[in-house]
Design an enzyme around this catalytic site. Structure first.
Site, PDB file in Angstrom:
ATOM      1  N   SER A   7       0.852  -1.191   0.000  1.00 45.59           N
ATOM      2  CA  SER A   7       0.000   0.000   0.000  1.00 45.59           C
ATOM      3  C   SER A   7       0.887   1.239   0.000  1.00 45.59           C
ATOM      4  O   SER A   7       1.684   1.428   0.925  1.00 45.59           O
ATOM      5  CB  SER A   7      -0.874   0.029   1.257  1.00 45.59           C
ATOM      6  N   HIS A  32      -1.107  -1.321  -4.300  1.00 44.48           N
ATOM      7  CA  HIS A  32      -2.420  -0.957  -3.741  1.00 44.48           C
ATOM      8  C   HIS A  32      -2.465   0.549  -3.511  1.00 44.48           C
ATOM      9  O   HIS A  32      -1.600   1.105  -2.820  1.00 44.48           O
ATOM     10  CB  HIS A  32      -2.639  -1.704  -2.423  1.00 44.48           C
ATOM     11  N   ASP A  34      -4.586   3.477  -1.937  1.00 48.63           N
ATOM     12  CA  ASP A  34      -5.686   3.797  -1.014  1.00 48.63           C
ATOM     13  C   ASP A  34      -6.189   5.204  -1.272  1.00 48.63           C
ATOM     14  O   ASP A  34      -5.551   6.175  -0.899  1.00 48.63           O
ATOM     15  CB  ASP A  34      -5.188   3.680   0.433  1.00 48.63           C
ATOM     16  N   MET A  36      -8.728   8.209  -0.537  1.00 46.92           N
ATOM     17  CA  MET A  36      -9.541   8.608   0.614  1.00 46.92           C
ATOM     18  C   MET A  36     -10.106  10.014   0.373  1.00 46.92           C
ATOM     19  O   MET A  36      -9.411  10.888  -0.141  1.00 46.92           O
ATOM     20  CB  MET A  36      -8.671   8.621   1.878  1.00 46.92           C
ATOM     21  N   HIS A  65      -8.327   1.234  -4.295  1.00 42.80           N
ATOM     22  CA  HIS A  65      -9.313   1.025  -3.219  1.00 42.80           C
ATOM     23  C   HIS A  65      -9.966   2.373  -2.916  1.00 42.80           C
ATOM     24  O   HIS A  65      -9.324   3.249  -2.322  1.00 42.80           O
ATOM     25  CB  HIS A  65      -8.568   0.464  -2.004  1.00 42.80           C
ATOM     26  N   MET A  67     -11.997   4.554  -0.841  1.00 39.10           N
ATOM     27  CA  MET A  67     -12.620   4.785   0.449  1.00 39.10           C
ATOM     28  C   MET A  67     -13.315   6.154   0.350  1.00 39.10           C
ATOM     29  O   MET A  67     -12.818   7.169   0.837  1.00 39.10           O
ATOM     30  CB  MET A  67     -11.574   4.756   1.575  1.00 39.10           C
ATOM     31  N   MET A 135     -11.603  -5.581   5.079  1.00 38.74           N
ATOM     32  CA  MET A 135     -10.671  -4.679   5.783  1.00 38.74           C
ATOM     33  C   MET A 135     -10.341  -5.266   7.147  1.00 38.74           C
ATOM     34  O   MET A 135     -11.251  -5.690   7.878  1.00 38.74           O
ATOM     35  CB  MET A 135     -11.323  -3.313   6.003  1.00 38.74           C
ATOM     36  N   PHE A 141      -6.159   4.866   8.103  1.00 37.99           N
ATOM     37  CA  PHE A 141      -4.747   5.059   8.440  1.00 37.99           C
ATOM     38  C   PHE A 141      -3.988   3.736   8.454  1.00 37.99           C
ATOM     39  O   PHE A 141      -4.543   2.698   8.802  1.00 37.99           O
ATOM     40  CB  PHE A 141      -4.612   5.731   9.831  1.00 37.99           C
ATOM     41  N   GLY A 142      -2.727   3.799   8.077  1.00 35.24           N
ATOM     42  CA  GLY A 142      -1.869   2.625   8.173  1.00 35.24           C
ATOM     43  C   GLY A 142      -1.351   2.492   9.590  1.00 35.24           C
ATOM     44  O   GLY A 142      -1.630   3.330  10.465  1.00 35.24           O
ATOM     45  N   GLY A 143      -0.611   1.413   9.847  1.00 34.60           N
ATOM     46  CA  GLY A 143       0.057   1.246  11.139  1.00 34.60           C
ATOM     47  C   GLY A 143      -0.851   0.847  12.289  1.00 34.60           C
ATOM     48  O   GLY A 143      -0.465   0.925  13.453  1.00 34.60           O
ATOM     49  N   GLY A 171      -2.811  -3.706   9.007  1.00 32.54           N
ATOM     50  CA  GLY A 171      -2.302  -4.416  10.187  1.00 32.54           C
ATOM     51  C   GLY A 171      -1.702  -5.772   9.893  1.00 32.54           C
ATOM     52  O   GLY A 171      -1.458  -6.575  10.790  1.00 32.54           O
ATOM     53  N   GLY A 191       1.356  -2.191   4.157  1.00 33.63           N
ATOM     54  CA  GLY A 191       1.999  -0.889   4.007  1.00 33.63           C
ATOM     55  C   GLY A 191       3.203  -0.804   4.931  1.00 33.63           C
ATOM     56  O   GLY A 191       4.347  -1.049   4.542  1.00 33.63           O
TER      57      GLY A 191
END
Ligand code: DX5
Ligand code: ZN
Length: 210
Positions: A7, A32, A34, A36, A65, A67, A135, A141-143, A171, A191
Site C-alpha cells: 500500500s 495498492h 488507497d 480517501m 481502493h 474509500m 478490511m 490510516f496505516g500502522g 495491520g 503498508g
C-alpha cells in the site's frame, strides 16, 4: 501463493516513484492505491492523476481502493487513469451499477467491507465481483493493529464457496499473515510492514513462500 500488494499509503509521499520502483523490484504482485475522500474516512489521499502517472512507471497492476462516500463521482477518472482493479465499499449503498461500469471499462471489480460490517452486505455481489476486500482495520490510516474478528469472515466467505480473490488490508505483519493465509486469503495489502522493512525483497520472498 499469496499475492502481495504494497500500500503506497506507507510510502514516502515525496519519493513515491522511488518507493514504488523499490516494491516492484522487490517482487510485489500489485500496487495498492488507497484513495480517501476525508468523508468516508478521516483522511485524504491520491487523485486519478497520481494513478495515471503511476501507470506510466509501474509494470504491475494498480489495485485502487476507493474509500469514498460517492465513488461514482471519480470512478470513470480512476478507470481511465489505468486502474486494473477498482474496489468500492458496500457501505455506500447499492453498488451493482458501479460494478457494471468497472467491467464495461475492462477492469476487475472489488467490494470492500469495514471490519464491523457483516458479510451479508456483500452477498448481492458475490457473483459479479472478482474480489472481496475484508478490511482488517478501520479504514483511514496505516500502522493500526489487525482486527482478529476478520479472520473468521475470510474463512466464512471461503466456506460459503466464494472462489474469487479475498484481499485483506491493514495491520498485516509477518507474524500474523500465516493465519490469514490458512483462512483463505489470496491477496495481502501491506503498508507499514513492507515499507519500514530493512529488506523488502527478502520479506516478499518469505511471504510468497507462505
Ligand atoms: C487503511 C489503509 C491501511 C494501509 C495498510 O485505510 O488502507 O490499511 O493500506 O496498512 P498497514 O500500514 O497497517 O499495512
Ligand atoms: Zn486499501
Amino acid at each position: 501463493m499469496i499475492k502481495i500488494a504494497p500500500s503506497i499509503l506507507a510510502a514516502d509521499p515525496i519519493n513515491l516513484e522511488k518507493d514504488v520502483r523499490r516494491a516492484v523490484e522487490a517482487g510485489c504482485d500489485w500496487i495498492h492505491v488507497d484513495v480517501m475522500d476525508a468523508h468516508f474516512v478521516p483522511n485524504l489521499a491520491y487523485s486519478p492523476d497520481t494513478v495515471r502517472r503511476l501507470k506510466e512507471v509501474c509494470p504491475v497492476p494498480l489495485d485502487v481502493h476507493l474509500m469514498m462516500d460517492q465513488p461514482e463521482t471519480l470512478l470513470d477518472a480512476f478507470l481511465d487513469a489505468g486502474a486494473a482493479n477498482v474496489t468500492v465499499h458496500a457501505e455506500v449503498g447499492d453498488i451493482s451499477g458501479l460494478i457494471r461500469k468497472i467491467h464495461e471499462k475492462g477492469a476487475t471489480a472489488g467490494v470492500a467491507l469495514r471490519p464491523g460490517t457483516p458479510l451479508a452486505a456483500v452477498q448481492p455481489y458475490l457473483e459479479s465481483a472478482e474480489l472481496i476486500l475484508t478490511m482488517t482495520v478501520e479504514p483511514g490510516f496505516g500502522g493500526q493493529k489487525l482486527d482478529e474478528r476478520v479472520i473468521g469472515k475470510i474463512r466464512e466467505l471461503r466456506e460459503n464457496g466464494y472462489t474469487g480473490e479475498i484481499e485483506a488490508d491493514g495491520g498485516i505483519r509477518m507474524d500474523n499473515i500465516r493465519r490469514l493465509a490458512e483462512s483463505g486469503l489470496s491477496v495481502a495489502v501491506m503498508g507499514t510492514a513492507l515499507f519500514r522493512h530493512g529488506d523488502m525483497q527478502a520479506a516478499i520472498s518469505e511471504l510468497h513462500r507462505i
